[in-house]
Design an enzyme around this catalytic site. Sequence first.
Site, PDB file in Angstrom:
ATOM      1  N   LYS A 198       0.952  -1.239  -0.030  1.00 47.83           N
ATOM      2  CA  LYS A 198       0.036  -0.282  -0.127  1.00 47.83           C
ATOM      3  C   LYS A 198       0.769   1.236   0.030  1.00 47.83           C
ATOM      4  O   LYS A 198       1.488   1.576   0.869  1.00 47.83           O
ATOM      5  CB  LYS A 198      -1.027  -0.050   1.281  1.00 47.83           C
ATOM      6  N   GLY A 251       7.013   4.924   8.322  1.00 49.26           N
ATOM      7  CA  GLY A 251       6.100   6.010   8.460  1.00 49.26           C
ATOM      8  C   GLY A 251       6.479   6.826  10.001  1.00 49.26           C
ATOM      9  O   GLY A 251       7.438   6.282  10.585  1.00 49.26           O
ATOM     10  N   SER A 252       5.118   7.248  10.655  1.00 51.12           N
ATOM     11  CA  SER A 252       5.507   7.813  11.838  1.00 51.12           C
ATOM     12  C   SER A 252       5.253   7.123  12.700  1.00 51.12           C
ATOM     13  O   SER A 252       4.624   5.971  12.858  1.00 51.12           O
ATOM     14  CB  SER A 252       4.266   8.997  11.737  1.00 51.12           C
ATOM     15  N   THR A 253       6.008   7.339  13.889  1.00 48.32           N
ATOM     16  CA  THR A 253       6.217   6.516  15.022  1.00 48.32           C
ATOM     17  C   THR A 253       4.594   6.350  15.614  1.00 48.32           C
ATOM     18  O   THR A 253       4.109   5.250  16.197  1.00 48.32           O
ATOM     19  CB  THR A 253       7.017   7.325  16.328  1.00 48.32           C
ATOM     20  N   GLU A 254       3.958   7.441  15.569  1.00 48.73           N
ATOM     21  CA  GLU A 254       2.456   7.379  15.962  1.00 48.73           C
ATOM     22  C   GLU A 254       1.764   6.076  15.438  1.00 48.73           C
ATOM     23  O   GLU A 254       1.014   5.060  15.869  1.00 48.73           O
ATOM     24  CB  GLU A 254       1.712   8.600  15.701  1.00 48.73           C
ATOM     25  N   GLY A 256       2.948   3.868  13.578  1.00 47.69           N
ATOM     26  CA  GLY A 256       3.753   2.388  14.090  1.00 47.69           C
ATOM     27  C   GLY A 256       3.020   1.886  15.185  1.00 47.69           C
ATOM     28  O   GLY A 256       3.124   0.518  15.088  1.00 47.69           O
ATOM     29  N   GLU A 273      10.043   1.061  10.437  1.00 49.20           N
ATOM     30  CA  GLU A 273      10.875   1.744  10.462  1.00 49.20           C
ATOM     31  C   GLU A 273      10.354   3.108  10.482  1.00 49.20           C
ATOM     32  O   GLU A 273       9.438   3.694   9.661  1.00 49.20           O
ATOM     33  CB  GLU A 273      11.544   1.666   8.741  1.00 49.20           C
ATOM     34  N   CYS A 307      13.928  10.489   7.583  1.00 51.57           N
ATOM     35  CA  CYS A 307      13.614   9.996   8.838  1.00 51.57           C
ATOM     36  C   CYS A 307      14.795  10.034   9.391  1.00 51.57           C
ATOM     37  O   CYS A 307      14.943  10.022  10.779  1.00 51.57           O
ATOM     38  CB  CYS A 307      13.239   8.681   8.705  1.00 51.57           C
ATOM     39  N   GLU A 404      10.195  15.508  15.922  1.00 48.03           N
ATOM     40  CA  GLU A 404      10.534  15.247  14.448  1.00 48.03           C
ATOM     41  C   GLU A 404       9.712  16.487  13.653  1.00 48.03           C
ATOM     42  O   GLU A 404       8.565  16.313  13.733  1.00 48.03           O
ATOM     43  CB  GLU A 404      10.245  13.951  13.861  1.00 48.03           C
TER      44      GLU A 404
END
Length: 501
Positions: A198, A251-254, A256, A273, A307, A404
């Site tokens: 995706k 993508g974003s940690t959120e 993730g 990642e 990143c 970030e």
Amino acid sequence: MGIAISPQIHPQVADFIDKPRKMLINGKWQNAVSGKTFPTYNPATGEVLAQVAEGDRDDIDQAVRAARKAFDQGPWHRMTPSERGRLLWKLADLLEQHTEEFGYLESLDNGKPLAVAKAADVPLAVDLFRYMAGWATKIEGNTLPISVPYTPGAKYLAYTLREPVGVVGQIIPWNFPLLMAAWKLGPALATGCTVVLKPAEQTPLSALRLGELVQEAGFPDGVVNVVPGYGETAGAALAAHPDVDKIAFTGSTEVGKLIVHAAAGNLKKVSLELGGKSPNVVFKDADLDTAIPGSASAIFFNHGQCCCAGSRLYVERSVYERVIEGVAEEARKIKVGSGLEPDTQMGPLVSEEQLRRVCGYLEAGLSEGAQAVVGGQKAGSKGYFVEPTVLVNTNEKMKVVKEEIFGPVVTAMPFDNPEEILPRANDSEYGLAAAVWTRDISKAHQLAANLRAGTVWINCYNIFDAAMPFGGYKQSGWGREMGHDVLNLYTQTKAVCAKLA
Ligand code: NAI
Ligand code: MG
């Protein structure tokens, strides 16, 4: 700042974006089950670039079924490692032949300079496929000399097999759309997995075009399925799908963390990642003629949308003024404009949302007392441009230093001695990358050993290679992409033990 918007588009690309793009499921290009499409924008102008089929739960379900069938029963399952390797090599050749076209697609959809896409994004993707093509025939288990204490005298042959993990869902971001697709597809295909990919809703085009090349290369139907759509719908459905064996996310940690929750349903394997806030440390004994442009490119490459961007610049106090002025001067020289203009060095941010996010950070930083030596605001009257920015008067308590930003904004801070710098550099919830600039090799390698980061660059920055593993400590992720490390994410080990009569 005047922003030039170029009208010329590569003819094949013009053709490609002319009609609504379909999704690739089981070797067929099809519309969304819902019939819906969504727009992808040209970030240099803010105008709609193309319409794309909007995948959702039903489309993800079809794609997972196709990938399942291809994994369990298809010709893929019976192919030799050598045949898999040859298909990957063919895909690399095809991609290389279309470098110009993919450069345009990336530049238009993401905003990055065409020259950068052609010199970095496309060749790195080609190289990744070739590197992984070589691995297809070298995924080996071990023979194990076992000594079972409770069966005296018995002899065994024990060995391990490394088998593909199965159907893999891959969710990728918009900052390097083609390259992230390659980082994900390469190891999955080398190991014999099947994939539902995706792409990010901001940049679906190059992954869709890559899907056409996957077919042209001769991968069997259902091995690679590409379902564009939004994260909250298509992405969430893929992460939660009970018949997906593994999810790989960048993508974003959120998000993730959301993926980890979604994956809990069937305990699928997860690799992540995620974000970073990487320290870039310049010592007074560094070669400043390389450290200064290197530190500028550490943050400004890809408009700071990396990143691993070197977004916390620490400089030893006696050279602080010189380095900051040097990096600011580099920033002033950067030619900002449409990615298609031949002299553009920095394009727009990817989306209006990112523009708002980055401008929000700039406002927060300035209101907390940071000062912009250069830049500090939005640029141009249309498109999503931000000025390359160097913030000073910053400290570790500020939001702009902790979080970030994912834009062309570096926060600079002086330090007084080498002992002080390590805890400050490590003072982050992230641990993706770090860099050290010094002529003292012991100092460099001691820091490299103690920095809590998945990658440490010494006297360089943003050097990537398919052979070098990449990934994060702490909240920057789980697992490593590229290198032979990544093969562990796509294989599982089976122990076989045979009693020899
Ligand atoms: P995001 O994490 O929302 O998007 C990345 C991918 O995840 C996209 O394909 C998106 O469709 C998908 N996604 C979003 N929500 C999902 C969900 N609930 N379930 C499954 N998939 C989902 O990142 P976004 O919003 O585009 O950018 C926000 C911030 O994330 C950036 O400012 C940056 O700090 C960070 N980021 C980090 C990247 C990296 O390379 N590590 C890449 C992109 C963004
Ligand atoms: Mg999002």
